[in-house]
Design a protein around this motif. Structure first.
Motif, mmCIF file in Angstrom:
data_model
loop_
_atom_site.group_PDB
_atom_site.id
_atom_site.type_symbol
_atom_site.label_atom_id
_atom_site.label_comp_id
_atom_site.label_asym_id
_atom_site.label_seq_id
_atom_site.Cartn_x
_atom_site.Cartn_y
_atom_site.Cartn_z
ATOM 1 N N SER A 24 0.832 -1.208 0.000
ATOM 2 C CA SER A 24 0.000 0.000 0.000
ATOM 3 C C SER A 24 0.861 1.250 0.000
ATOM 4 O O SER A 24 0.532 2.250 -0.621
ATOM 5 N N LYS B 88 3.770 1.465 -1.197
ATOM 6 C CA LYS B 88 4.699 1.385 -2.329
ATOM 7 C C LYS B 88 6.143 1.114 -1.916
ATOM 8 O O LYS B 88 7.088 1.512 -2.596
ATOM 9 N N TRP C 233 4.427 6.790 5.511
ATOM 10 C CA TRP C 233 2.971 6.947 5.450
ATOM 11 C C TRP C 233 2.570 8.215 6.187
ATOM 12 O O TRP C 233 2.877 8.359 7.356
ATOM 13 N N TYR D 103 -12.867 -1.080 -2.019
ATOM 14 C CA TYR D 103 -11.539 -1.421 -2.547
ATOM 15 C C TYR D 103 -11.657 -2.235 -3.823
ATOM 16 O O TYR D 103 -12.491 -3.148 -3.906
ATOM 17 N N SER E 190 -4.544 -3.243 -4.623
ATOM 18 C CA SER E 190 -3.757 -2.011 -4.544
ATOM 19 C C SER E 190 -3.903 -1.342 -3.182
ATOM 20 O O SER E 190 -3.028 -0.596 -2.752
ATOM 21 N N ASN F 193 -5.995 0.964 -2.163
ATOM 22 C CA ASN F 193 -6.526 2.325 -2.070
ATOM 23 C C ASN F 193 -8.042 2.287 -2.047
ATOM 24 O O ASN F 193 -8.670 1.911 -3.031
ATOM 25 N N THR G 28 -11.822 3.703 -2.194
ATOM 26 C CA THR G 28 -12.530 4.826 -2.814
ATOM 27 C C THR G 28 -13.612 5.256 -1.841
ATOM 28 O O THR G 28 -14.424 4.441 -1.392
ATOM 29 N N ASP H 249 -5.280 0.637 4.681
ATOM 30 C CA ASP H 249 -4.877 2.055 4.620
ATOM 31 C C ASP H 249 -5.465 2.857 5.783
ATOM 32 O O ASP H 249 -4.794 3.731 6.347
ATOM 33 N N ASP I 92 -3.508 5.018 8.583
ATOM 34 C CA ASP I 92 -3.825 6.418 8.902
ATOM 35 C C ASP I 92 -3.894 6.609 10.416
ATOM 36 O O ASP I 92 -3.349 7.561 10.971
#
Ligand SMILES: Nc1nc2c(ncn2[C@@H]2O[C@H](COP(=O)(O)OP(=O)(O)OP(=O)(O)O)[C@@H](O)[C@H]2O)c(=O)[nH]1
Ligand SMILES: [Mg+2]
Length: 691
Positions: free
Chosen positions: A32, A34, A71, A185, A190, A192, A194, A267, A271
């Motif tokens: 996530s 990268k 992050w 997702y 990936s 990320n 939405t 993700d 956070d």
């Protein structure tokens, strides 16, 4: 990579029951952010963290791997620990050096033995913690059940920050209760999400969870409680700030809904770690081993770093994993290793991601990294400023619970095996090599059968030597129960000079543990004084190889009180032989018995297994000393002969569905019951005749 100050660091140890998805979560985090360019999969052998051959073969984590990601302006370090009980030492070390625990819970099984075990360690260290309820894409997943179990059995402060939208096979989204938004997702992993509105049919659940979150969060601060009770709305900022306070204090443990294999919900967890997670500074001053001595967790302070793990790869040299607690560790610097009382030169330093090494000039306070080719420093050692003596607290590694003997498959490889074993022992403090001089065996002590099996594998792969693991011999001892007195006479007349030694010996039993004593009551020089030491030597030599089963003789007193000599034929050797003849004869007449080592064992089990465990202990000739409760567990203390404890930890695991733990310590020697003794003696006789 950019440099991160200590306040921007987040250190997480991923812990949990075996197979709960720790490595998969770590892979999802790396991908996530990268830090890796594909989502590594344990099942496909493509994990960046389970990269060791044994790990790939067995599809489990064996040793803790490091990774890190950037992050939200933070650098998050990840320690991916094993879940299998045999590798508990790795977990303990990781929890010792981390600032927060991330506890993975399988959404099908809920809280399991391994979850309870790691939680106990995390709690002992008062670690801030997060929970991830994982595998929500599995058919029988049940978020609510797992969540309730966490709150009831582990942490009353656990509070859901995200909820699953639809659980089970179609699982593809979560609700963020903090922001009251939903995230979907894509199925490409990936990671990320939405953002979208919370679907109407999930609104009630989301509202209820938010109420609960606010209620719990408000409790961290009196003024918030007041505001809340008076019906006031808390602002988003107030909630976030209070959540952070609760996490750092350890009174709140945020809970996340995830499917780490599919990289869903991860993700949002990151956070929260970045926003609320403790930084090394939040953890406060770093306690030294010595009472009242501490350092601030800042790079400006003098150095303190703990070597919490060592691995040596074939042809690569040792890699020492370090957590810097205070100060800055710089490559090319000279530091001290106070445990060794020596200096250490720091060469190349790295940030570690799986097997990848990223060179760095320094490791700041709070951060993790690794050094190569350290000369003095082993797992558990502190490094501090040159000339300094500051020691960090020791890692309380679990004690071995299982032992096995090794024999070389091929003759002549003993040295290579010894060398390999001592290298492996340096890497892993929960593994010990003991050369038992009494039974003439090399013993391996460890945390479980798989632990020792992996040692065997590594010996083969890294050091090219093969061993077999066999049942260890028991170090029985021999002693007597009553006094006997006999004559030992050694007389030989063969041509020229003969041999003549004659002693009367009295053997007396002594108390357990009192050892051996020799005395002379010879009067009038019937045995000349100059031969008395030879008599003692003869007796002492006989102690090594007992009469019953070739074991060491203990707790006897031997008194020489009479005898005779020959002016020409008597010699030291003749008296030595006479003494050992007398000893053997007297020993057999003195009601000899075998003694066996008794261990004091402490078994910790959930209440429902208490009866079974006690019954099992009794069937192993054990004597229960008592039971007491320790939280939800019962602790049984008992004395059990070592001979009855072979593979006990494996047996205990199956008896208690993996929930029993056990420790043991040598207690004392006791007489072996007659029928068991007869068997041991017969085996000894048989082995003697064979050889
Ligand atoms: N369906 C599904 N499977 C998952 C998920 N996460 C992990 N798995 C699977 O669960 C198994 C164990 O995953 P790992 O990540 O190796 O678990 P672990 O906790 O690291 O295991 P140990 O290190 O051996 O304790 C693997 O087969 C994974 O593919 C998930 O979110 N969904
Ligand atoms: Mg794993």
């Amino acid at each position: 990579m950019k440099e991160y100050g200590t306040e921007a660091l987040r250190n997480l140890a991923l812990v949990g029951h075996g197979d709960s998805g720790k490595t998969s979560l770590a892979e999802a985090i790396l991908f996530s952010a990268k830090a890796t360019n594909r989502l590594g999969k344990v099942d496909e052998g493509t994990s960046h963290l389970d990269f060791d051959e044994e790990e790939k073969k067995r599809r489990i984590t064996i040793r803790t791997s490091l990774g890190f990601v950037e992050w939200k302006k933070c650098k998050i370090n990840i320690l991916d620990t094993p879940g299998y009980a045999d590798f508990l030492g790795e977990v303990v070390a990781a929890l010792h050096v981390t600032d927060a625990a991330v506890v993975l819970v399988d959404s099908q099984s809920g809280v399991e033995v391994g979850t309870e075990r790691v939680w106990r360690f995390a709690k002992e260290r008062s670690l801030p913690a997060f929970f991830c309820i994982n595998k929500l894409d599995r058919e029988h997943s049940n978020f609510t059940k797992a969540y309730d179990m966490i709150r009831e059995r582990l942490a009353a402060g656990a509070v859901a920050v995200t909820l699953p939208l639809e659980e089970g096979e179609g699982f593809n989204g979560v609700i963020d209760v903090l922001r009251m938004r939903a995230f979907r997702y894509a199925d490409n992993g990936s990671g990320n999400g939405t953002e979208e509105d919370i679907p109407a049919e999930h609104m009630d659940r989301a509202q209820a969870a938010r109420e609960k979150l606010i209620e719990q969060v408000a409790e961290t601060d009196d003024s918030l409680v007041e505001k809340y009770l008076e019906g006031g709305e808390l602002t988003g900022e107030e909630i976030s700030a209070a959540l952070r306070t609760g996490v750092v204090k350890g009174s709140l443990q945020p809970v996340f809904a995830v499917a780490s294999g599919a990289n869903i919900g991860v993700d949002l967890f990151l956070d929260c770690v970045a926003e609320s997670g403790p930084s090394p500074i939040d953890r406060g001053d770093v306690a030294g081993a010595e009472e009242g001595v501490s350092r601030k967790p800042l790079s400006s302070e003098p150095l303190s770093a703990l070597a919490f793990k060592t691995i040596s790869e074939a042809h690569m040299g040792d890699l020492t994993f370090l957590r810097v607690f205070s100060g800055e560790l710089k490559s090319g610097s000279d530091v001290a290793n106070p445990k060794k009382g020596r200096g250490e030169r720091i060469g190349q330093l790295y940030f570690i991601l799986g097997r990848e090494r990223n060179e760095t000039g320094s490791i700041p306070a709070g951060d993790f990294g690794a050094a190569v080719k350290l000369k003095e420093t082993k797992t558990g050692h502190t490094l501090c400023e040159s000339g300094g003596s500051f020691l960090l607290r020791d890692i309380a590694f679990p004690k071995p619970v299982i032992r096995t003997a090794v024999v070389a498959k091929n003759k002549g490889e003993e040295d290579k095996i010894g060398n390999g074993l001592s290298r492996l022992q340096e890497e892993d403090p929960t593994f010990q090599v003991v050369h038992d001089l009494e039974v003439h065996q090399t013993l391996l002590h460890g945390l479980g059968e798989m632990h020792l099996e992996i040692v065997r594998q590594r010996l083969k792969e890294r050091f090219g030597v093969e061993v077999e693991l066999v049942k260890p011999k028991i170090p029985y001892k021999e002693t007597i129960r009553r006094t006997a007195q006999v004559q030992g006479k050694y007389k030989k007349q063969t041509g020229g000079r003969g041999q003549y030694g004659d002693v009367w010996l009295r053997l007396e039993p002594r108390g357990r543990g009192e050892g051996f004593e020799f005395a002379s009551e010879v009067v009038g020089g019937v045995v000349p004084t100059k031969f008395i030491p030879a008599v003692e030597k003869g007796v002492v030599a006989s102690l090594e190889d007992g009469v019953l089963a070739g074991c060491k003789v203990v707790d006897v007193k031997a008194v020489v009180y009479d005898g005779s000599y020959h002016a020409v034929d008597s010699s030291e050797n003749a008296f030595k032989v006479a003494a050992s003849m007398a000893f053997r004869k007297a020993f057999l007449e003195a009601d000899p018995v075998l003694l066996e080592p008794i261990m004091e064992v402490k078994v910790t089990v959930p209440e429902e297994f208490l009866g079974d465990v006690m019954g099992d202990v009794s069937s192993r000739r054990g004597r229960i000393l008592g039971t007491e409760s320790e939280g939800p567990f019962q602790v049984v203390r008992a004395l059990v002969p070592l001979a009855e404890l072979y593979k006990y930890s494996t047996h205990l695991r199956s008896l208690t569905q993996g929930r029993g733990l056990y420790e043991r310590e040598f207690s004392n020697y006791e007489e072996v019951p007659r029928d068991t003794a007869e068997k041991v003696i017969a085996e000894h006789q048989a082995a003697k005749e064979e050889s």
